[in-house]
Scaffold this active site. Sequence first.
Site, short mmCIF file in Angstrom:
data_model
loop_
_atom_site.label_atom_id
_atom_site.label_comp_id
_atom_site.label_asym_id
_atom_site.label_seq_id
_atom_site.Cartn_x
_atom_site.Cartn_y
_atom_site.Cartn_z
N ARG A 1 0.81 -1.25 0.29
CA ARG A 1 -0.08 -0.05 0.07
C ARG A 1 0.84 1.28 -0.16
NH1 ARG A 1 -5.29 0.05 2.28
NH2 ARG A 1 -4.75 1.74 3.14
N ARG B 1 9.80 5.79 -3.23
CA ARG B 1 10.19 6.58 -4.28
C ARG B 1 11.64 7.16 -4.18
NH1 ARG B 1 5.72 9.99 -2.55
NH2 ARG B 1 3.89 9.18 -3.50
N ARG C 1 -8.99 -6.33 13.43
CA ARG C 1 -8.20 -5.51 14.35
C ARG C 1 -9.25 -4.24 14.95
NH1 ARG C 1 -4.28 -7.42 17.23
NH2 ARG C 1 -3.14 -5.27 17.15
N ARG D 1 0.08 5.73 16.61
CA ARG D 1 0.08 6.82 16.02
C ARG D 1 -0.35 7.93 16.68
NH1 ARG D 1 -2.37 5.20 10.04
NH2 ARG D 1 -4.21 4.38 10.79
N GLU E 1 -3.54 6.38 18.86
CA GLU E 1 -4.11 5.22 18.25
C GLU E 1 -3.71 3.99 18.67
OE1 GLU E 1 -4.98 6.04 14.24
OE2 GLU E 1 -5.20 4.06 13.91
N TYR F 1 -9.97 -4.69 2.95
CA TYR F 1 -9.33 -3.87 3.22
C TYR F 1 -9.48 -2.56 2.27
CZ TYR F 1 -4.94 -1.47 5.60
OH TYR F 1 -4.42 -0.59 6.20
N ASP G 1 -10.01 0.99 0.66
CA ASP G 1 -9.84 2.48 0.96
C ASP G 1 -11.28 3.25 0.50
OD1 ASP G 1 -7.49 2.64 1.88
OD2 ASP G 1 -6.59 2.66 -0.27
N1 UDP Z 1 3.67 0.71 7.91
C1 UDP Z 1 4.65 0.66 8.39
N2 UDP Z 1 5.18 1.81 8.92
C2 UDP Z 1 4.43 2.99 9.04
C3 UDP Z 1 3.34 3.05 8.32
C4 UDP Z 1 2.60 1.91 7.56
O1 UDP Z 1 5.25 -0.39 8.50
O2 UDP Z 1 5.05 3.69 9.53
C5 UDP Z 1 2.82 -0.67 7.38
C6 UDP Z 1 1.87 -1.21 8.38
O3 UDP Z 1 2.12 -2.69 8.19
C7 UDP Z 1 0.64 -1.08 8.03
C8 UDP Z 1 0.52 -0.84 6.19
O4 UDP Z 1 2.27 -0.35 5.92
O5 UDP Z 1 -0.49 -1.82 8.10
C9 UDP Z 1 -0.19 0.01 5.64
O6 UDP Z 1 -0.22 1.43 6.06
P1 UDP Z 1 -1.48 2.47 6.26
O7 UDP Z 1 -0.67 3.78 6.44
O8 UDP Z 1 -1.89 2.16 4.48
O9 UDP Z 1 -2.54 1.76 6.84
P2 UDP Z 1 -4.05 2.51 7.47
O10 UDP Z 1 -3.76 3.91 7.30
O11 UDP Z 1 -4.96 1.75 6.61
O12 UDP Z 1 -4.02 2.14 8.86
#
Ligand code: UDP
Length: 372
Positions: A171, A175, A248, A279, A300, A348, A350
């Site tokens: 996801r 870059r 989850r 976060r 969170e 999952y 978006d």
């Molecule tokens: N992820 C990570 N480190 C980060 C942010 C995301 O390892 O700092 C990984 C983690 O496994 C997460 C996945 O990337 O579940 C997808 O992140 P995303 O931000 O897309 O998740 P969401 O916002 O849907 O919780």
Amino acid sequence: MKQYDYLIVGCGLFGAVFANEMRSIGKKVLIIDKRNHIGGNVYTEDVDGIKVHKYGAHIFHTNNKSTWEYVNQFGEMNRFTNSPIANYKGELYSLPFNMYTFNKMWGVNTPQEAMAKIEEQRKEITSEPRNLEEQAISLVGRDVYEKLIKEYTEKQWGRECKDLPSFIIKRLPVRFTFDNNYFNAKYQGIPVNGYTAIIENMIKGVDVKLGVDYLEDREHWNGLANKVIYTGAIDAYYDYCFGELQYRSVRFETETLDVPNYQGNAVVNYTSKDEPYTRIIEHKWFDIVNDSPKTIISKEYSQEWKKGDEPYYPVNDDVNGALYARYKELADKETNIVFGGRLGEYKYYDMDKVIESSLELVRKEIKLACKK
Ligand code: UDP
């Protein structure tokens, strides 16, 4: 003749889009929701001029122009660009993984140097990645994996990276440019007046009953409409007859602070397991400008779902995939009920994909009606 053409269970994005479309072609629609507010998990609440994302950060992004135009009909979007910061034991890194991240991690200044570092570190993965750990190392190397992915992911999912599917990490973009935009999407933004206002506009003219649980009295509700669109958890609908799917859940600790700026960014990820939360969101920064003298933050905490909690994320691994397939088989045989959205389809999704799949269902329903 029943009172409604459609009963929609769940007033989230999927249900609201479906309701809007059906009402616009003259169908009679009733939406019910067990919560006492509309919007499902995109619900935002205005607190002292700050729109609080009650169920976590929702940043709308899409590559699909028509989906972008679709949501814009219901409210103006701002130009918010998600560029989260990762905090690993006090070291700050830019996300998603880009030249700023690699510069901080390794002191490299050019894409060539960064690529060479990753190339060297990904050598340990010799075959097609089979899980999230292998996928992550093969994308960004072991150093980034150890500091920015491993512990965050294990907090987020409560499972080892070796036991998680690789698609989750795909996801995130990788870059070799200095670009902190978390999404590759062409269009991105947050509703200027909050998501709740968008949902309100979608469901104008539709009957809504809040604070009622469909599963507690399904016969009564079914009696009101010709067809049911169910956006709750599919395993709950079938009384967990094959067992519980895993989800989850998320718990938020929200506080108002008497300072104008707490962390200087909407989203800061805590990627070490030193902090129990994944976060911290500072809601006011979802606005481009917010002059409030105060701020509201949410920590969170990710946790395994158990009955009675709100499910947020499906755990799309093989075991749950197989279990879902059994429920789906039952669902496919139904004639008067359709399952949709993140929980109904155990996917999952978006937000843009939720809208697209709801619109797809609308097209199917219209086709069916034409055949009759
Ligand atoms: N992820 C990570 N480190 C980060 C942010 C995301 O390892 O700092 C990984 C983690 O496994 C997460 C996945 O990337 O579940 C997808 O992140 P995303 O931000 O897309 O998740 P969401 O916002 O849907 O919780």
